[in-house]
Write an enzyme that holds these catalytic residues in place. Structure first.
Site, mmCIF file in Angstrom:
data_model
loop_
_atom_site.group_PDB
_atom_site.id
_atom_site.type_symbol
_atom_site.label_atom_id
_atom_site.label_comp_id
_atom_site.label_asym_id
_atom_site.label_seq_id
_atom_site.Cartn_x
_atom_site.Cartn_y
_atom_site.Cartn_z
ATOM 1 N N HIS A 116 -29.561 41.083 -20.047
ATOM 2 C CA HIS A 116 -30.363 41.581 -21.165
ATOM 3 C C HIS A 116 -30.373 43.093 -21.140
ATOM 4 C CE1 HIS A 116 -33.749 42.082 -23.931
ATOM 5 N NE2 HIS A 116 -33.377 40.900 -24.372
ATOM 6 N N GLU A 170 -31.595 32.645 -24.022
ATOM 7 C CA GLU A 170 -30.655 31.730 -24.655
ATOM 8 C C GLU A 170 -30.300 30.519 -23.802
ATOM 9 O OE1 GLU A 170 -30.713 32.324 -27.522
ATOM 10 O OE2 GLU A 170 -29.632 34.057 -28.267
HETATM 11 N N1 ACO Z 1 -22.005 37.898 -17.559
HETATM 12 C C1 ACO Z 1 -21.182 38.684 -16.838
HETATM 13 N N2 ACO Z 1 -21.324 40.029 -16.759
HETATM 14 C C2 ACO Z 1 -22.332 40.576 -17.440
HETATM 15 C C3 ACO Z 1 -23.251 39.815 -18.203
HETATM 16 C C4 ACO Z 1 -23.048 38.418 -18.243
HETATM 17 N N3 ACO Z 1 -23.845 37.619 -18.950
HETATM 18 N N4 ACO Z 1 -24.142 40.642 -18.756
HETATM 19 C C5 ACO Z 1 -23.835 41.887 -18.381
HETATM 20 N N5 ACO Z 1 -22.735 41.853 -17.581
HETATM 21 C C6 ACO Z 1 -22.060 42.990 -16.978
HETATM 22 C C7 ACO Z 1 -21.117 43.646 -17.980
HETATM 23 O O1 ACO Z 1 -19.835 43.070 -17.939
HETATM 24 C C8 ACO Z 1 -21.120 45.077 -17.509
HETATM 25 O O2 ACO Z 1 -20.250 45.206 -16.422
HETATM 26 P P1 ACO Z 1 -19.359 46.577 -16.238
HETATM 27 O O3 ACO Z 1 -20.372 47.672 -16.060
HETATM 28 O O4 ACO Z 1 -18.554 46.287 -15.020
HETATM 29 O O5 ACO Z 1 -18.572 46.712 -17.507
HETATM 30 C C9 ACO Z 1 -22.545 45.294 -16.995
HETATM 31 O O6 ACO Z 1 -23.033 43.985 -16.657
HETATM 32 C C10 ACO Z 1 -23.465 45.897 -18.037
HETATM 33 O O7 ACO Z 1 -23.272 45.223 -19.267
HETATM 34 P P2 ACO Z 1 -23.619 45.851 -20.695
HETATM 35 O O8 ACO Z 1 -22.894 45.067 -21.731
HETATM 36 O O9 ACO Z 1 -23.464 47.328 -20.702
HETATM 37 O O10 ACO Z 1 -25.164 45.609 -20.753
HETATM 38 P P3 ACO Z 1 -25.990 45.389 -22.046
HETATM 39 O O11 ACO Z 1 -27.319 45.927 -21.785
HETATM 40 O O12 ACO Z 1 -25.304 45.880 -23.272
HETATM 41 O O13 ACO Z 1 -25.946 43.776 -22.039
HETATM 42 C C11 ACO Z 1 -26.021 41.704 -23.104
HETATM 43 C C12 ACO Z 1 -26.820 42.941 -22.654
HETATM 44 C C13 ACO Z 1 -25.113 42.080 -24.268
HETATM 45 C C14 ACO Z 1 -27.016 40.640 -23.558
HETATM 46 C C15 ACO Z 1 -25.150 41.155 -21.928
HETATM 47 O O14 ACO Z 1 -25.951 40.882 -20.807
HETATM 48 C C16 ACO Z 1 -24.343 39.923 -22.328
HETATM 49 O O15 ACO Z 1 -23.259 40.061 -22.895
HETATM 50 N N6 ACO Z 1 -24.851 38.674 -22.016
HETATM 51 C C17 ACO Z 1 -24.165 37.466 -22.404
HETATM 52 C C18 ACO Z 1 -24.458 37.092 -23.865
HETATM 53 C C19 ACO Z 1 -25.895 36.642 -24.071
HETATM 54 O O16 ACO Z 1 -26.468 35.884 -23.277
HETATM 55 N N7 ACO Z 1 -26.477 37.106 -25.197
HETATM 56 C C20 ACO Z 1 -27.877 36.811 -25.562
HETATM 57 C C21 ACO Z 1 -28.761 37.953 -25.200
HETATM 58 S S1 ACO Z 1 -30.471 37.594 -25.438
HETATM 59 C C22 ACO Z 1 -30.719 37.905 -27.101
HETATM 60 O O17 ACO Z 1 -30.191 38.777 -27.693
HETATM 61 C C23 ACO Z 1 -31.613 37.032 -27.794
#
Ligand code: ACO
Length: 355
Positions: A242, A297
């Site tokens: 998140h 989710e």
């Molecule tokens: N699985 C694997 N790796 C992850 C995940 C995940 N679920 N979430 C974050 N990371 C990793 C990223 O790959 C990234 O790694 P890097 O620095 O080596 O590139 C690091 O953690 C940071 O990720 P960001 O995308 O910069 O973090 P952000 O704050 O933008 O992420 C997000 C939030 C988009 C929700 C992300 O955690 C994600 O993609 N989760 C999976 C999709 C999901 O569950 N979406 C629903 C969110 S809840 C909602 O909106 C209602």
């Protein structure tokens, strides 16, 4: 430049506060744990709407108006629904929502609050070859959705879900709704912006893929092996991580509690808990410096599956709850905010630099 606007404060709101470090969600003064499973969706919408509509009365008045709005929306779209029923479910719901009047009065807000609740079950049934079931004005909102879906169980669990997702700070879809409201456009325009932003898998589009992930792991029979391979391949695990929470998303527990009150712990839930443990272990091993925990989710997927929604309808059910927040934020922005118009950093194209 702040890519992704992380930690940028772009609005003042009385509506909700996402306390990322503590893992707490406050909705207009109430912790989520005091609302989910205790308040109805109608009462929560009334809490969010208070002060933003001149003719809003009490929660019972909103519930009665919402019941009538469900009937009105059904009558308005009845002749047109067949024309869009071939579209993907979420897109068909968005297309029908776009046909509603674009005003800013309470009657406009109630129609939009009713719209996903009416349109989604009707479209699910039509696409499955069944006839749509008309709403009942005097039913509870969640109970009516279950009835329109052609089912009889799960109203309390759905109600807890809708309350849980009703508002959540300046998330991407709420921000989109506020940007549109800041131009003084109508509420339908704001809700359409919210619907567009919610669709993507990084926001509201994740719970369907959570079911795909669970099914793929179940077929293989090895949670840890599947998760290790996915993470080694650079995939994101849906239902984890998140932007704001640096701990477990409190909505995950609210939804797990609603799921448990709906039915006993069954094999599906035990299996999902095993996958959750394996995912958290895998994520902690690979990202020891960043807390990536279970988000809303993961248990949304399990709850909506148990209640009887098909997985391609999950994002539409999310909209059914979040529309309350979009509407309140849109009114708050229009009444108290300014035009939202950030700046961008211009990077000169190489060709014009050479010229
Ligand atoms: N699985 C694997 N790796 C992850 C995940 C995940 N679920 N979430 C974050 N990371 C990793 C990223 O790959 C990234 O790694 P890097 O620095 O080596 O590139 C690091 O953690 C940071 O990720 P960001 O995308 O910069 O973090 P952000 O704050 O933008 O992420 C997000 C939030 C988009 C929700 C992300 O955690 C994600 O993609 N989760 C999976 C999709 C999901 O569950 N979406 C629903 C969110 S809840 C909602 O909106 C209602």
């Amino acid at each position: 430049m702040n890519n992704g606007l992380e930690n940028v404060v772009a609005a003042e709101t009385v509506l909700s506060d996402v306390r990322g470090a503590e893992g707490q969600l406050i909705i207009r003064g109430h912790p989520l744990s005091a609302l989910a499973g205790h308040w109805t969706f109608e009462q929560t919408a009334h809490l969010l709407f208070t002060g933003f509509f001149a003719d809003l009365t009490d929660a019972a008045g909103l519930a009665a108006g919402l019941g009538m709005a469900r009937v009105e929306v059904f009558e308005r779209v009845r002749e047109r629904i067949g024309a869009v029923a071939e579209l993907p479910l979420y897109d068909a719901m968005r297309a029908l929502t776009a046909m509603l009047p674009d005003g800013t009065a309470l009657s406009d807000a109630l129609r939009l609050l009713a719209a996903p609740a009416v349109l989604l079950p009707a479209l699910i049934r039509l696409q499955a070859g069944d006839t749509a079931i008309a709403p009942a004005a005097d039913a509870g909102h969640a109970a009516d959705v279950i009835r329109m879906l052609g089912r009889s169980d799960g109203a309390a669990a759905l109600d807890a879900y809708l309350v849980t997702v009703s508002d959540h700070g300046l998330n991407a879809s709420t921000f989109a709704a506020r940007v549109v409201a800041s131009t003084q456009a109508g509420l339908t325009s704001s809700v359409l912006a919210g619907l567009g932003a919610l669709k993507g898998p990084l926001h509201g589009g994740a719970p369907g893929p959570v079911i795909d992930m669970l099914d793929a792991i179940a077929a293989e029979g090895d949670s840890r092996g599947w998760i290790d391979r996915a993470l080694d391949g650079g995939d994101r695990l849906m239902g984890f991580g998140h932007r704001v929470y640096r701990t477990r998303d409190p909505r995950a527990d609210a939804l797990k509690a609603a799921l448990l009150s709906f039915g006993p712990v069954d094999a599906r839930l035990r299996f999902a808990e095993d996958v959750e443990r394996a995912a958290l272990e895998g994520l902690r091993r690979r990202k020891p410096d960043r807390v990536i925990d279970t988000n809303v989710e993961f248990y949304t997927a399990l709850l909506l599956e148990a209640v009887g929604f098909p997985k391609h309808g999950f994002t539409g059910v999310f909209a059914m709850g979040r529309v309350a927040g979009w509407l309140a934020h849109a009114r708050e922005q229009a009444l108290t905010g300014r035009l939202i118009r950030p700046a961008s950093l211009y990077v000169e194209p190489p060709a014009s630099r050479a010229a």
